[in-house]
Design a protein around this motif. Structure first.
Motif, PDB file in Angstrom:
ATOM      1  N   TRP A 201       0.556  -1.038  -0.059  1.00 39.37           N
ATOM      2  CA  TRP A 201      -0.023   0.090   0.181  1.00 39.37           C
ATOM      3  C   TRP A 201       0.843   1.324  -0.079  1.00 39.37           C
ATOM      4  N   ALA A 202       1.914   1.343   0.907  1.00 40.21           N
ATOM      5  CA  ALA A 202       2.526   2.431   0.935  1.00 40.21           C
ATOM      6  C   ALA A 202       3.577   2.523  -0.411  1.00 40.21           C
ATOM      7  N   ALA A 203       3.881   1.562  -1.071  1.00 35.37           N
ATOM      8  CA  ALA A 203       4.571   1.794  -2.365  1.00 35.37           C
ATOM      9  C   ALA A 203       3.628   2.331  -3.104  1.00 35.37           C
ATOM     10  N   LEU A 204       2.474   1.884  -3.285  1.00 27.21           N
ATOM     11  CA  LEU A 204       1.344   2.526  -4.269  1.00 27.21           C
ATOM     12  C   LEU A 204       1.512   3.913  -3.914  1.00 27.21           C
ATOM     13  N   ASP A 205       1.193   4.075  -2.763  1.00 22.17           N
ATOM     14  CA  ASP A 205       0.887   5.661  -2.052  1.00 22.17           C
ATOM     15  C   ASP A 205       1.871   6.575  -2.549  1.00 22.17           C
ATOM     16  N   ARG A 206       2.804   6.055  -2.602  1.00 24.88           N
ATOM     17  CA  ARG A 206       4.162   6.972  -2.822  1.00 24.88           C
ATOM     18  C   ARG A 206       4.494   6.976  -4.319  1.00 24.88           C
ATOM     19  N   GLY A 207       3.970   6.178  -5.026  1.00 25.43           N
ATOM     20  CA  GLY A 207       4.202   6.139  -6.483  1.00 25.43           C
ATOM     21  C   GLY A 207       5.513   5.424  -6.857  1.00 25.43           C
ATOM     22  N   ILE A 208       5.871   4.481  -5.912  1.00 24.02           N
ATOM     23  CA  ILE A 208       7.153   3.730  -5.989  1.00 24.02           C
ATOM     24  C   ILE A 208       6.861   2.411  -6.804  1.00 24.02           C
ATOM     25  N   ASP A 209       7.609   2.236  -7.961  1.00 20.57           N
ATOM     26  CA  ASP A 209       7.395   1.084  -8.792  1.00 20.57           C
ATOM     27  C   ASP A 209       7.713  -0.189  -7.745  1.00 20.57           C
ATOM     28  N   PRO A 210       6.553  -1.094  -7.762  1.00 22.16           N
ATOM     29  CA  PRO A 210       6.575  -2.293  -6.666  1.00 22.16           C
ATOM     30  C   PRO A 210       7.697  -3.201  -7.230  1.00 22.16           C
ATOM     31  N   CYS A 211       8.303  -3.120  -8.501  1.00 20.90           N
ATOM     32  CA  CYS A 211       9.312  -4.023  -8.963  1.00 20.90           C
ATOM     33  C   CYS A 211      10.627  -3.477  -8.696  1.00 20.90           C
ATOM     34  N   ASP A 212      10.771  -2.186  -8.113  1.00 28.04           N
ATOM     35  CA  ASP A 212      11.944  -1.421  -8.158  1.00 28.04           C
ATOM     36  C   ASP A 212      12.461  -1.837  -6.565  1.00 28.04           C
ATOM     37  N   GLU A 213      13.355  -3.035  -6.562  1.00 25.37           N
ATOM     38  CA  GLU A 213      13.566  -3.699  -5.413  1.00 25.37           C
ATOM     39  C   GLU A 213      14.305  -2.666  -4.141  1.00 25.37           C
ATOM     40  N   ALA A 214      15.175  -1.855  -4.822  1.00 17.98           N
ATOM     41  CA  ALA A 214      16.059  -1.049  -4.034  1.00 17.98           C
ATOM     42  C   ALA A 214      15.186  -0.200  -3.222  1.00 17.98           C
TER      43      ALA A 214
END
Ligand code: CDP
Length: 207
Positions: free
Chosen positions: A47-60
């Motif tokens: 949820w936090a990754a989506l909320d912050r617009g971070i690509d879920p596949c960006d492992e780092a």
């Protein structure tokens, strides 16, 4: 791990819709134990990754996010103080959580928090997830692996698209880090058509 808590440590694993939460709640009620839903933690990171617009596949980036979040997992789930209890069950999270949970850095951060949570509790615990008996708490007093027929599992999740659910299961079973599977020493229980009371009774018997 039983040395960490005075009460029993029960590990419950299994795929989506196999009945983990229902059984965990029933056991906690019967035995007066505390419950940790580790799936909610992975959902909160997704949820936090989506909320912050971070690509879920960006492992780092997702790994760093998982390490930095303040997570509250109890009756309500919070991320940095914000209540996301409902939001983490939404379709976007259903579609991305397994990608996030396959990230080794995310798993390392979550497993560490989960073990700390257990170590801080003396009354005994029920911890549910995918890798609890195999990785998080291999020394649990009782390990249970729940299964159920796939049509029954889909029926238990009317809010989730059946294709999303089976895709999630597939990713969870085939990922390279801590894949979903039956842990050594786990009791395998098929919950199809069985009552929760009957299964809870069985687990209490194994204790
Ligand atoms: O409730 P359901 O079984 O459908 O899923 P959940 O327990 O809320 O877990 C959501 C997702 O988190 C799973 O599909 C896994 O990708 C991940 N998960 C995990 O990898 N390891 C855990 N210990 C718990 C959940």
């Amino acid at each position: 791990m039983s040395s960490q808590a005075a009460g029993p440590v029960i590990a419950i694993d299994g795929p989506a819709g196999s009945g983990k939460s229902t059984l965990s709640r029933a056991l906690c009620e019967r035995l007066g134990l505390e419950r940790l839903d580790t799936g909610a933690m992975y959902r909160a990171v997704a949820w936090a990754a989506l909320d912050r617009g971070i690509d879920p596949c960006d492992e780092a980036a997702v790994g760093a996010l998982a390490e930095s979040l303040r997570l509250g997992v109890g009756d309500r789930v919070t991320v940095d103080g914000l209540d996301v209890t409902g939001a983490i069950r939404g379709p976007e999270v259903n579609r991305t959580v397994s990608l996030v949970a396959a990230n080794p850095r995310v798993r390392r951060a979550m497993v560490e928090r989960q073990r700390r949570w257990v170590a801080e509790r003396r009354r005994g615990v029920v911890v549910e997830g995918r890798d609890i008996g195999s990785v998080v708490l291999p020394g649990a007093d009782v390990k249970v692996y729940l299964t159920a027929a796939s049509d029954e599992r889909a029926r238990r999740r009317p809010e989730e698209d059946a294709a999303d659910l089976s895709r999630r299961d597939h990713i969870d079973r085939t990922r390279s880090v801590s894949p979903l599977g039956v842990a050594d020493g786990a009791h395998v229980v098929d919950t199809t058509g069985r009552s929760v009371d009957e299964i809870a009774e069985e687990v209490v018997g194994w204790l």
